[in-house]
Structures are given as structure tokens and as C-alpha cells.
Design an enzyme around this catalytic site. Sequence first.
Site, mmCIF file in Angstrom:
data_model
loop_
_atom_site.group_PDB
_atom_site.id
_atom_site.type_symbol
_atom_site.label_atom_id
_atom_site.label_comp_id
_atom_site.label_asym_id
_atom_site.label_seq_id
_atom_site.Cartn_x
_atom_site.Cartn_y
_atom_site.Cartn_z
ATOM 1 N N ARG A 125 -5.930 2.795 -3.549
ATOM 2 C CA ARG A 125 -7.242 2.911 -2.911
ATOM 3 C C ARG A 125 -7.575 4.367 -2.657
ATOM 4 N NH1 ARG A 125 -8.309 2.722 3.051
ATOM 5 N NH2 ARG A 125 -10.558 2.422 3.368
ATOM 6 N N ARG A 170 -22.296 7.795 14.089
ATOM 7 C CA ARG A 170 -21.254 8.587 14.759
ATOM 8 C C ARG A 170 -21.856 9.452 15.857
ATOM 9 N NH1 ARG A 170 -16.182 8.602 12.734
ATOM 10 N NH2 ARG A 170 -15.879 7.615 10.696
ATOM 11 N N LYS A 324 -17.145 -5.306 1.213
ATOM 12 C CA LYS A 324 -16.372 -5.244 2.449
ATOM 13 C C LYS A 324 -17.145 -6.009 3.529
ATOM 14 C CE LYS A 324 -14.405 -1.347 3.540
ATOM 15 N NZ LYS A 324 -14.239 0.108 3.832
ATOM 16 N N THR A 382 -6.742 -3.790 7.191
ATOM 17 C CA THR A 382 -6.856 -3.179 8.515
ATOM 18 C C THR A 382 -5.753 -3.624 9.483
ATOM 19 O OG1 THR A 382 -9.271 -3.262 8.235
ATOM 20 C CG2 THR A 382 -8.435 -2.493 10.344
#
Length: 587
Positions: A125, A170, A324, A382
Site C-alpha cells: 500500500r 483539519r 474506502k 485500521t
Amino acid sequence: ESSRIEPKRIGPTPRMMSTSHRAVRGDVSNVPCRRFPRGNLPDRMLGATTRGIRRTHPLRVLHHSRGERTVSARVSGSVELAVGGQRETVIDATKKTKVTATIGPTSSDPAVFTHLADAGMNVCRLNMSHGTHESHMRVVELVRAYNATALRDNKPTLAILLDTKGPEVRSGDVSVPLLLQPGDTFTYTIDPSRVQLSVAPYTVSINYDGFLEDVALGDRVLVDGGILSMDVVEMDANSVVCRVVDGGEMGSRRHINVRGKSANLPAITEKDWADIKWGIFEVNVDYFALSFVRDAAVIHELRSYLVEEAEQRTESTRIGILAKIESADSTRHLEEILDAVDGAMVARGDLGAELPVEEVPFWQDSIVRGCRVRGKPCIVATNMLESMITHPLATRAEVTDISVAVREGTDAVMLSGETAYGAYPLKSVQTMSEVCRETEKGMVAWTGAEEDRRGRIPNVAWSEDHYSDVIAFHAAQMSDTLACSLVVFSRRGNLPKLLSRVRPNANIYCFTDNEVVQRRLALYHGVHAFLLKFDERDSEQAFVDASQLLMSKGYVRKGDPLVVVRGGTEPIWRPKSPYACQIRMVE
């Protein structure tokens, strides 16, 4: 000690075996064969230094010889154990669940990278949230070098997965971490002039102007997936005022989520498009993983780009697109997303931030089963071995987490920080691989596990090529009944994917003459792909070459049966009768 273990029946118990199975395999009720208790075999008998073992791949005992009576289950691959004067043959344990590993600073050394691949890594990945094209290209060169060696040695190759950064909300920069206590007031603003970092109450900037439109009074705001949390108590034209619920340190550029809501940002950002084009034209990646997919529209957008522009300029076949699933919107549109993509990733970090964390197991199972129904690969990701970023041993909960994902039927499990920047990248891959092997062993060998495995297979959706579906289904049944591996010859990779969907007990050995197909099959459960140049005039020679290769690797032995499958929309031999399923003996 092992010689005192009472002999038990081989294979499925009568409760596990149908009448038709007993008719085919014969009554084995009185055959002397040993079944080892749970947990006894891996360390005591299959350790790398155990005496009397010729180790190729570990799994479980299917062959027992005592005196003159011998019974063999003829399963591909073997480990021969000399225990108490008896010979034990152990099923080939090339793990079926694939391992995806993120490559970063601690795993980009050539020697470390090679060890990761040899330890069980199947897919590399590239996390585009970090690094540059130059740093990622160095990883690509490692993959290419490893694959070149693998092709020379007739081994399966590695696939490359490019994971886009996606749209992210963010917070702004802070000079020093801000310590927040429960009950403190904390403000996010889109007006730089209102930033206040010197004394409390603090105000930080946020990079998304639409943040004020997305949130409402009473919403729960999570920082970095829930390390800090706060509730919205006041709003004006430029700022959102919150009250801290769970305190901690607020650093720079922290990832912000709103529980139950997704940011209304473009699904593919300008940076993502630059990364995608680099992945197509410079790297020729095997898969894209699109972050923060909210609905199927973005999948169709990227698919159109690949078909209309990119694939006209590359020699590769279609690059796979994985969605995802990590936002509240993606769960609401799950069915349409899974219909549109080539596979999915259960991105549990952000999924557990946008949804209540207790709902994550439900959605993980739903996504895995949704992919299984459609015959599409799924990756569970995860925090799978999070503690191994800093510790050499996994927690029991982490090991169980991996095992649950394997039992649910995922095609792959993923490591992120564990291999990207963790202190123990190799041990992480080894641990994950061993847990996968042990879980798969239990799903086949232990009483009742067969019903559990079969019971979890959903009703698969038939593809347009019904004949290939039928061939794949019954080939897997034959393989399970005879306890032997499958060999499939394929140019496009469709038939091995169909076989993978049915989840036979044994391994699927695919032989293809297309290097791209070989790499992309690295993600599919149970499929081990080898490159083999076909003689289009002689299918018999192809089988001889394939069986010789498998024997040289220790996967099969002379006299072993194999279920050999051919078919598909582009047959290699016999175009007038392309579909075939045979039982052949290794000679």
C-alpha cells in the site's frame, strides 16, 4: 507424548458429511487417524527448529500411517513430521487470507522489504497522505525488483495499491500543543484574524469553509477519531464554539470529524487527481483505494476517466477501484457503492469517528458480506495490530480481531502504521500471517467449523457468464469432497475470482500468461497465481508444466489428485467447447 494421542476419524465427522460425501469418499469411521487438540500443533510441532520436520507450509494433519494401514487425504502441499516413529503429512498452509502492508520509512529498506514479502505480504500500500511521488517511487522500485525475482523463481508476485488522501477537514497549526480540560471552551474559525493561541479559551483555524454549514448546535466534534471530543454550543458567521467533553492535547493539523455527518467536499481532490495520474502513467498500479467515498458517482467518474483516457495510453488491463467505506454517507449508500466498485476497504478509523464506535462491527460484517455476495475483494483495515507499532507482541484482543475478520470471510487484512513507521514491521507481518493461517486451519479442521464456514457464505449473485459460475461452484465442491487443490488456467483472471468467491477449503493455483493479471490476483482470497506461457495448441503440455512447477515448490506430490478447471469468455483451448472441469493425477 504425541504417540499416546488417541486416533480419531479423518476429515469431516458424520454430522459434517452429507450422504453424498460419504458415498464418494467411503466410510472412514474405523480408519486410524489422529486429530491434534487445538493449540498443540503450531509451536510444539511446527516451529522452525523442530526436529524431524521438512517444512514447506504449516497447517494440519490429514495423513496418518500406523503399521500396514495407511489413509491419505491427498491435500496439496505437505509438511512431513517424524513423531513417535510415525509419518504425518500436514495440509499445505499457504495462507488464503492476504496481507496488505503499508510501506514507509521503517519498511522501505530493501532487505526489510524482502523479508516482509517472504513473511506473507501480498499487497503493498502506498499511502498518498504521506510522502512524495519520489519517495513512493522508491517503494515501487522495490516492488518491481522483488517481482522480477519472483518471476524468475516461479513465485507469486506483489500487487500495488495506491490509497488516495481524499478530502480531509483539519485544524490549523499551533506553536505548542494546547492542553484542553473537560468543560473548557474551544473555538474553530475560518477567519485567520480571530485565531487565539496564547491564552485560553483558545481559537484555532480550520481548512474547510463549509464546516460552518455542515455542523449544527449539539453536534459532537471528534479530533483524530475521538482522542478529543467536544460538543457544539454556539455558532456565528465565522466560528463554531465548542465545549470540551473528553480533554487532551490539541496539536497542529488534527483530523476533524463530525459524528454522523460527512463533509461536503469533492470526493477526488486536485491532489488526488495528480496522484491518480502518477499511479497510472508512471507506476501502472494494480488498485486505487478512494478515500471518503460518499456514493457511487465518484466511482463512475474515475471509471470513466480510466476507460476513456487512461487505458488508451497504457498497456495494462483495467485498474481495480476499491471504495474506502469510512463515512456516514457511505453506509447510507453502501449497496450502490458496492455495485459500482471492484472491491472495498473497511476503513474503521474514520468510520468509527463518523458513526458510534459500537456500530463498527456491524458495518464491517455488512461490508464483507456485501463484497462476498458480489464476488469482489474486501480489505479490513485500521488498528489491527496497533500495539505492535511500539511493542513486539500483539495484544490478545488484536489477535482476536484479525481472526474475526478472517472468519467473516474478508479477502485481506491490512497493516498501516505497524509497517510504515512502527518499530516491528517484520514481526507485525509474521504475526498477522500466522493468525490468518491458524484461523483458516480451525475453520476447516475442527468439528462444526465446516457448517460455520458454509453457513457464512451468502447467496452469491450470478455473473453474466452463468456457465463459469456453475463450473466454479462445482469445481470447489469437488475439491472439498476429494480434499485436493484446484488448478485453473486463465488469461483475464475471471475464473479464479469466481473460484475464490466460493471459498474452497484448498488453495487455488492459477496459471496465467499475463503478468498484470498475476499481480492483481494477489488480493483475492485463496488464489496463488503463477506466470506460465501457454502453448495454444497443446493443453496437455500446460498441465504437465503446471504440475511440475507445483511439485517443485512442494505444493503437490506425485500421485496427488487435482481439480483442473478451464473456461471463461476467452478460452485458451477448445473454443467450441471452452468449459471443462477434470480430476487429474499428478504424474
